[in-house]
Design an enzyme around this catalytic site. Structure first.
Site, PDB file in Angstrom:
ATOM      1  N   TYR A 158      -3.020  -1.978  -6.449  1.00 35.15           N
ATOM      2  CA  TYR A 158      -4.034  -1.168  -5.775  1.00 35.15           C
ATOM      3  C   TYR A 158      -3.953   0.299  -6.252  1.00 35.15           C
ATOM      4  CZ  TYR A 158      -7.350  -0.156  -2.044  1.00 35.15           C
ATOM      5  OH  TYR A 158      -8.484   0.214  -1.342  1.00 35.15           O
ATOM      6  N   LYS A 165      -6.900   6.114  -0.603  1.00 35.43           N
ATOM      7  CA  LYS A 165      -7.055   5.632   0.784  1.00 35.43           C
ATOM      8  C   LYS A 165      -6.099   6.368   1.717  1.00 35.43           C
ATOM      9  CE  LYS A 165     -10.286   2.390   0.383  1.00 35.43           C
ATOM     10  NZ  LYS A 165     -11.629   2.565   0.961  1.00 35.43           N
TER      11      LYS A 165
HETATM   12  C1  1JT Z   1      -3.992  -5.806  -4.350  1.00 39.16           C
HETATM   13  O1  1JT Z   1      -4.969  -5.086  -5.043  1.00 39.16           O
HETATM   14  C2  1JT Z   1      -6.194  -5.033  -4.459  1.00 39.16           C
HETATM   15  C3  1JT Z   1      -6.474  -5.517  -3.199  1.00 39.16           C
HETATM   16  C4  1JT Z   1      -7.758  -5.406  -2.674  1.00 39.16           C
HETATM   17  C5  1JT Z   1      -8.746  -4.847  -3.410  1.00 39.16           C
HETATM   18  C6  1JT Z   1     -10.134  -4.784  -2.837  1.00 39.16           C
HETATM   19  N1  1JT Z   1     -10.476  -3.385  -2.597  1.00 39.16           N
HETATM   20  C7  1JT Z   1     -10.223  -2.687  -1.488  1.00 39.16           C
HETATM   21  N2  1JT Z   1     -10.679  -1.458  -1.637  1.00 39.16           N
HETATM   22  C8  1JT Z   1     -11.259  -1.366  -2.848  1.00 39.16           C
HETATM   23  C9  1JT Z   1     -11.881  -0.325  -3.496  1.00 39.16           C
HETATM   24  C10 1JT Z   1     -12.370  -0.524  -4.795  1.00 39.16           C
HETATM   25  C11 1JT Z   1     -12.216  -1.769  -5.421  1.00 39.16           C
HETATM   26  C12 1JT Z   1     -11.605  -2.826  -4.741  1.00 39.16           C
HETATM   27  C13 1JT Z   1     -11.131  -2.595  -3.478  1.00 39.16           C
HETATM   28  C14 1JT Z   1     -12.669  -2.014  -6.806  1.00 39.16           C
HETATM   29  C15 1JT Z   1     -13.592  -0.923  -7.326  1.00 39.16           C
HETATM   30  C16 1JT Z   1     -13.047   0.425  -6.948  1.00 39.16           C
HETATM   31  C17 1JT Z   1     -13.055   0.591  -5.461  1.00 39.16           C
HETATM   32  C18 1JT Z   1      -8.480  -4.331  -4.673  1.00 39.16           C
HETATM   33  C19 1JT Z   1      -7.186  -4.451  -5.193  1.00 39.16           C
HETATM   34  C20 1JT Z   1      -6.837  -3.910  -6.546  1.00 39.16           C
END
Ligand code: 1JT
Length: 257
Positions: A158, A165
């Site tokens: 993430y 965040k």
């Molecule tokens: C464990 O890693 C993850 C877990 C959940 C996610 C889903 N997610 C949650 N907030 C996000 C913000 C963005 C993206 C994916 C996101 C993509 C475009 C940019 C903004 C992403 C990752 C990487």
């Protein structure tokens, strides 16, 4: 005191398509009686948003462009909203972005540009839209943003989104402190991972979802409807003493190691 949003108007920022979290929120608020104003970034989304808004059982939705990285456009958008409706009762901020090639591997390889981009779009934009919305919220109201567990603790991959965040989460508390005296509450919904357009570019997102299904207390992934229900609660009078808070809507996953 109930869940009704009759005679109230809310701005929903970030609907891209029918799988968007923002669309789950919009449906919940509309079903509770709210009038909605949708903002979107990028002309290519206008058609999607208009088609979705047309499926709601009311014909008074307003749809406006708003590039939240442009302070003048934010001012212009909220000036239009003021002209059109005068008063709004809340805002759902469902906007985030980072270069997906930086949402893998080691966080320390984050570029300065990627860091600033993720923070500009995913964190500062809440402060900017709260500042623009506050003068229109003369009857008080409720602002809700979307966050994720990766801002509270390390979630592999993430990366810079997690740091953004964390910044968003702190902003929720400082904004809540500033606008509480105006009867405006500011809260975050920390949603479990949901398969949306945003998640498309995420490497191995399936294993992230599989973990939730196999290990979360409720043994299931979260839906935009689940998030919409909690957003409705936070927009309604039933959450009247809740501000600066984060509610996890993640099948309980944040409670386990
Ligand atoms: C464990 O890693 C993850 C877990 C959940 C996610 C889903 N997610 C949650 N907030 C996000 C913000 C963005 C993206 C994916 C996101 C993509 C475009 C940019 C903004 C992403 C990752 C990487």
């Amino acid at each position: 005191m109930n869940l009704s949003l009759d005679n109230r108007t809310y701005v929903v920022m970030g609907v891209a398509n029918k799988r968007s979290i923002a669309w789950g929120i919009a449906q919940a608020l509309s079903n509770a009686g709210a009038r909605l104003i949708f903002t979107y970034a990028g002309d290519r989304l206008e058609k999607n948003v208009r088609q979705l808004a047309d499926t709601l059982d009311r014909d008074d939705s307003i749809i406006l462009p708003c590039d939240i990285t442009d302070d003048e456009e934010i001012e212009k958008t909220f000036a239009t909203i003021k002209e059109e409706v005068g008063v709004i009762h809340g805002l759902a901020h469902c906007i985030a972005f980072a270069n997906t090639d930086e949402l893998k591997g080691e966080y320390l390889n984050t570029s300065r540009e990627g860091f600033l981009l993720a923070h500009n779009i995913s964190s500062y934009s809440l402060t900017a839209v709260t500042k623009a919305a506050r003068p229109l919220m003369t009857e008080g109201g409720s602002i809700v943003t979307m966050t994720y567990l990766g801002g509270e603790r390390v979630v592999q991959n993430y990366n810079v989104m997690g740091v953004a965040k964390a910044s968003l989460d702190a902003s929720v508390k400082y904004l809540a402190n500033d606008v509480g005296k105006d009867g405006i509450r500011v809260n975050a919904i920390s949603a479990g991972p949901i398969r949306t357009l945003a998640a498309k570019g995420i490497s191995d997102f399936n294993s992230v979802l599989k973990q939730i299904e196999e290990r979360s207390p409720l043994r299931r992934t979260v839906t935009p409807e689940d998030v919409g229900n909690t957003a409705l609660f936070l927009m309604s009078d039933l959450s009247s003493a809740i501000t600066g808070e984060m509610i996890h809507v993640d099948s309980g996953f944040n409670t386990i190691s």
